[in-house]
Design an enzyme around this catalytic site. Structure first.
Site, mmCIF file in Angstrom:
data_model
loop_
_atom_site.group_PDB
_atom_site.id
_atom_site.type_symbol
_atom_site.label_atom_id
_atom_site.label_comp_id
_atom_site.label_asym_id
_atom_site.label_seq_id
_atom_site.Cartn_x
_atom_site.Cartn_y
_atom_site.Cartn_z
ATOM 1 C CG ASP A 8 -0.373 -0.012 2.627
ATOM 2 O OD1 ASP A 8 0.705 0.150 2.734
ATOM 3 O OD2 ASP A 8 -0.820 0.619 3.855
ATOM 4 C CB CYS A 65 0.872 -2.117 4.637
ATOM 5 S SG CYS A 65 0.387 -3.767 5.928
ATOM 6 C CB THR A 67 1.355 -2.791 11.596
ATOM 7 O OG1 THR A 67 0.845 -3.707 10.116
ATOM 8 C CG2 THR A 67 0.678 -1.900 12.166
ATOM 9 C CG HIS A 98 7.832 -24.904 11.450
ATOM 10 N ND1 HIS A 98 8.072 -25.296 12.225
ATOM 11 C CD2 HIS A 98 9.665 -25.926 11.664
ATOM 12 C CE1 HIS A 98 8.827 -25.424 13.279
ATOM 13 N NE2 HIS A 98 9.928 -25.912 11.984
ATOM 14 C CG HIS A 133 6.800 -29.093 9.901
ATOM 15 N ND1 HIS A 133 5.995 -28.673 10.775
ATOM 16 C CD2 HIS A 133 7.915 -29.014 9.708
ATOM 17 C CE1 HIS A 133 7.409 -28.718 12.032
ATOM 18 N NE2 HIS A 133 8.227 -28.982 11.495
HETATM 19 C C1 RB5 Z 1 -2.137 2.926 6.827
HETATM 20 O O1 RB5 Z 1 -2.272 4.053 7.496
HETATM 21 C C2 RB5 Z 1 -2.413 1.442 7.565
HETATM 22 O O2 RB5 Z 1 -3.289 1.166 8.051
HETATM 23 C C3 RB5 Z 1 -1.618 0.782 6.610
HETATM 24 O O3 RB5 Z 1 -0.276 0.542 6.132
HETATM 25 C C4 RB5 Z 1 -1.577 -1.062 7.532
HETATM 26 O O4 RB5 Z 1 -0.516 -1.103 8.870
HETATM 27 C C5 RB5 Z 1 -2.286 -1.743 7.936
HETATM 28 O O5 RB5 Z 1 -2.205 -3.048 8.470
#
Ligand code: RB5
Length: 142
Positions: A8, A65, A67, A98, A133
């Site tokens: 993203d 993304c 996180t 695994h 596994h």
């Molecule tokens: C975008 O701001 C953020 O929410 C996205 O990149 C991600 O971390 C979502 O899980």
């Protein structure tokens, strides 16, 4: 071997680094976007990458993304996908050994590029262990 890559807006800069690493290491890839840093919704790009892996068009996928959580949750909604969030290189090794993960996901906000590169190297150069596994992966598929 063809790798689908997507992110993203939060993962956009590190996606460029991932593409450069794939290029340097001789992997074929399909950059599924986004193609600029404008705000986008991560499920759209996770779906593109996951669908191309599930259909066999690509052998595996890389998603980023902020996180790594949003793309992992989204990709795992597609049947046949085992998307793993790798926080460090050891996670990447184990995701292959695994879980036989076919998509690896990274956090662009809490992981650095060197960690992502080492994680990719581990993931591509590790084999699935099979055995006990395999029986667990079969249960995921069921
Ligand atoms: C975008 O701001 C953020 O929410 C996205 O990149 C991600 O971390 C979502 O899980």
């Amino acid at each position: 071997m063809k790798i689908a890559v997507g992110s993203d807006h939060a993962g956009f800069e590190f996606k460029k680094g991932v593409l450069a690493w794939l290029e340097r290491n001789g992997y074929q890839f399909n950059d599924m976007g986004p193609y600029d840093e404008g705000s986008v919704d991560y499920p759209d790009y996770a779906r593109k990458v996951a669908s191309s892996v599930a259909s066999g068009e690509c052998n595996s996928g890389i998603l980023l993304c902020g996180t790594g959580i949003g793309v992992s949750i989204s990709a795992n909604k597609i049947k046949g996908i085992r998307a793993a969030l790798a926080c460090n290189p050891e996670f990447a090794t184990l995701a292959r050994q695994h879980n036989n993960a076919n998509i690896i996901c990274f956090s662009a906000r809490f992981t650095d590029m060197a960690t992502i590169e080492q994680s990719l190297s581990n993931w591509f150069n590790t084999d699935f262990e099979g055995g006990r596994h395999q029986q667990r992966v079969n249960k995921i598929e069921q």
